[in-house]
Design an enzyme around this catalytic site. Structure first.
Site, PDB file in Angstrom:
ATOM      1  CG  ASP A  65     -77.012 -55.389  45.955  1.00 12.26           C
ATOM      2  OD1 ASP A  65     -76.675 -54.288  45.584  1.00 12.26           O
ATOM      3  OD2 ASP A  65     -76.563 -55.882  47.173  1.00 12.26           O
ATOM      4  CB  CYS A  79     -73.100 -54.914  46.118  1.00 11.04           C
ATOM      5  SG  CYS A  79     -71.424 -55.338  46.926  1.00 11.04           S
ATOM      6  CB  THR A 113     -69.177 -52.215  50.715  1.00 14.46           C
ATOM      7  OG1 THR A 113     -69.622 -53.717  50.432  1.00 14.46           O
ATOM      8  CG2 THR A 113     -69.969 -51.630  51.972  1.00 14.46           C
ATOM      9  CG  HIS A 171     -49.217 -53.189  38.332  1.00 14.72           C
ATOM     10  ND1 HIS A 171     -48.445 -52.764  39.473  1.00 14.72           N
ATOM     11  CD2 HIS A 171     -48.716 -52.405  37.289  1.00 14.72           C
ATOM     12  CE1 HIS A 171     -47.698 -51.833  39.098  1.00 14.72           C
ATOM     13  NE2 HIS A 171     -47.458 -51.640  37.901  1.00 14.72           N
ATOM     14  CG  HIS A 213     -47.154 -56.252  36.290  1.00 17.22           C
ATOM     15  ND1 HIS A 213     -47.040 -56.008  37.483  1.00 17.22           N
ATOM     16  CD2 HIS A 213     -46.896 -55.133  35.573  1.00 17.22           C
ATOM     17  CE1 HIS A 213     -46.432 -55.024  37.729  1.00 17.22           C
ATOM     18  NE2 HIS A 213     -46.114 -54.243  36.540  1.00 17.22           N
TER      19      HIS A 213
HETATM   20  C1  RB5 Z   1     -77.031 -55.022  50.906  1.00 14.31           C
HETATM   21  O1  RB5 Z   1     -77.619 -54.462  52.050  1.00 14.31           O
HETATM   22  C2  RB5 Z   1     -75.450 -54.951  51.154  1.00 14.31           C
HETATM   23  O2  RB5 Z   1     -75.137 -55.667  52.266  1.00 14.31           O
HETATM   24  C3  RB5 Z   1     -74.713 -55.208  49.824  1.00 14.31           C
HETATM   25  O3  RB5 Z   1     -75.091 -54.452  48.865  1.00 14.31           O
HETATM   26  C4  RB5 Z   1     -73.210 -55.249  49.838  1.00 14.31           C
HETATM   27  O4  RB5 Z   1     -72.667 -54.143  50.354  1.00 14.31           O
HETATM   28  C5  RB5 Z   1     -72.586 -56.602  50.465  1.00 14.31           C
HETATM   29  O5  RB5 Z   1     -71.488 -56.567  50.421  1.00 14.31           O
END
Ligand code: RB5
Length: 152
Positions: A8, A65, A67, A98, A133
């Site tokens: 994203d 993304c 996180t 694994h 595994h």
């Molecule tokens: C976008 O702001 C953020 O929410 C997205 O990149 C991600 O971290 C969602 O899990």
């Protein structure tokens, strides 16, 4: 390897860095976007990459993304996908040894480009250990099949 990559807006910068690395390593790349930092919804790009991995049109996927959490949630909804969020080297190595992870998920707002490059290199070059595994992965497959047949 044939590798699909997607992000994203929050993962876009790191995606471009990882793309450069993958091209240098001579992999065949499918870039599923996004292609700039305009705000988008991560499920749309997670879906594109996960479908390609699920159907075995590509060997592996990489999703980024902010996180890595949202992309992980999306990817693991798809049959045959084993997506692993690895913002450290140990997880990257273990996810291959694994878990035979076929999608690597990174947090673009968490790690820098140098650590990401190490993680990607490690993840691509580490083989699945198989053996006990495999038995565990077969159990995941069984759960997936049971849930899907309950839906019908
Ligand atoms: C976008 O702001 C953020 O929410 C997205 O990149 C991600 O971290 C969602 O899990």
């Amino acid at each position: 390897m044939k590798i699909a990559i997607g992000s994203d807006h929050a993962g876009f910068g790191l995606k471009e860095e990882v793309l450069g690395l993958l091209k240098g390593l001579d992999h065949d790349i499918v870039d599923c976007g996004t292609f700039n930092t305009d705000s988008v919804d991560y499920p749309d790009f997670g879906e594109k990459v996960s479908k390609l991995v699920s159907s075995e049109e590509v060997d592996r996927g990489i999703l980024i993304c902010g996180t890595g959490l949202g992309m992980s949630m999306v990817a693991n909804k798809f049959p045959n996908v084993r997506a692993a969020l690895c913002n450290d080297l140990f997880s990257a190595r273990m996810s291959r040894l694994h878990n035979d992870a076929n999608i690597l998920v990174l947090g673009g707002r968490i790690i820098g480009k140098d650590l990401a490059a190490e993680i990607v290199r490690t993840w691509l070059s580490t083989a699945f250990e198989g053996d006990r595994h495999m038995r565990r992965l077969n159990k995941i497959k069984k759960i997936e099949e049971t849930i899907n047949s309950d839906d019908k």
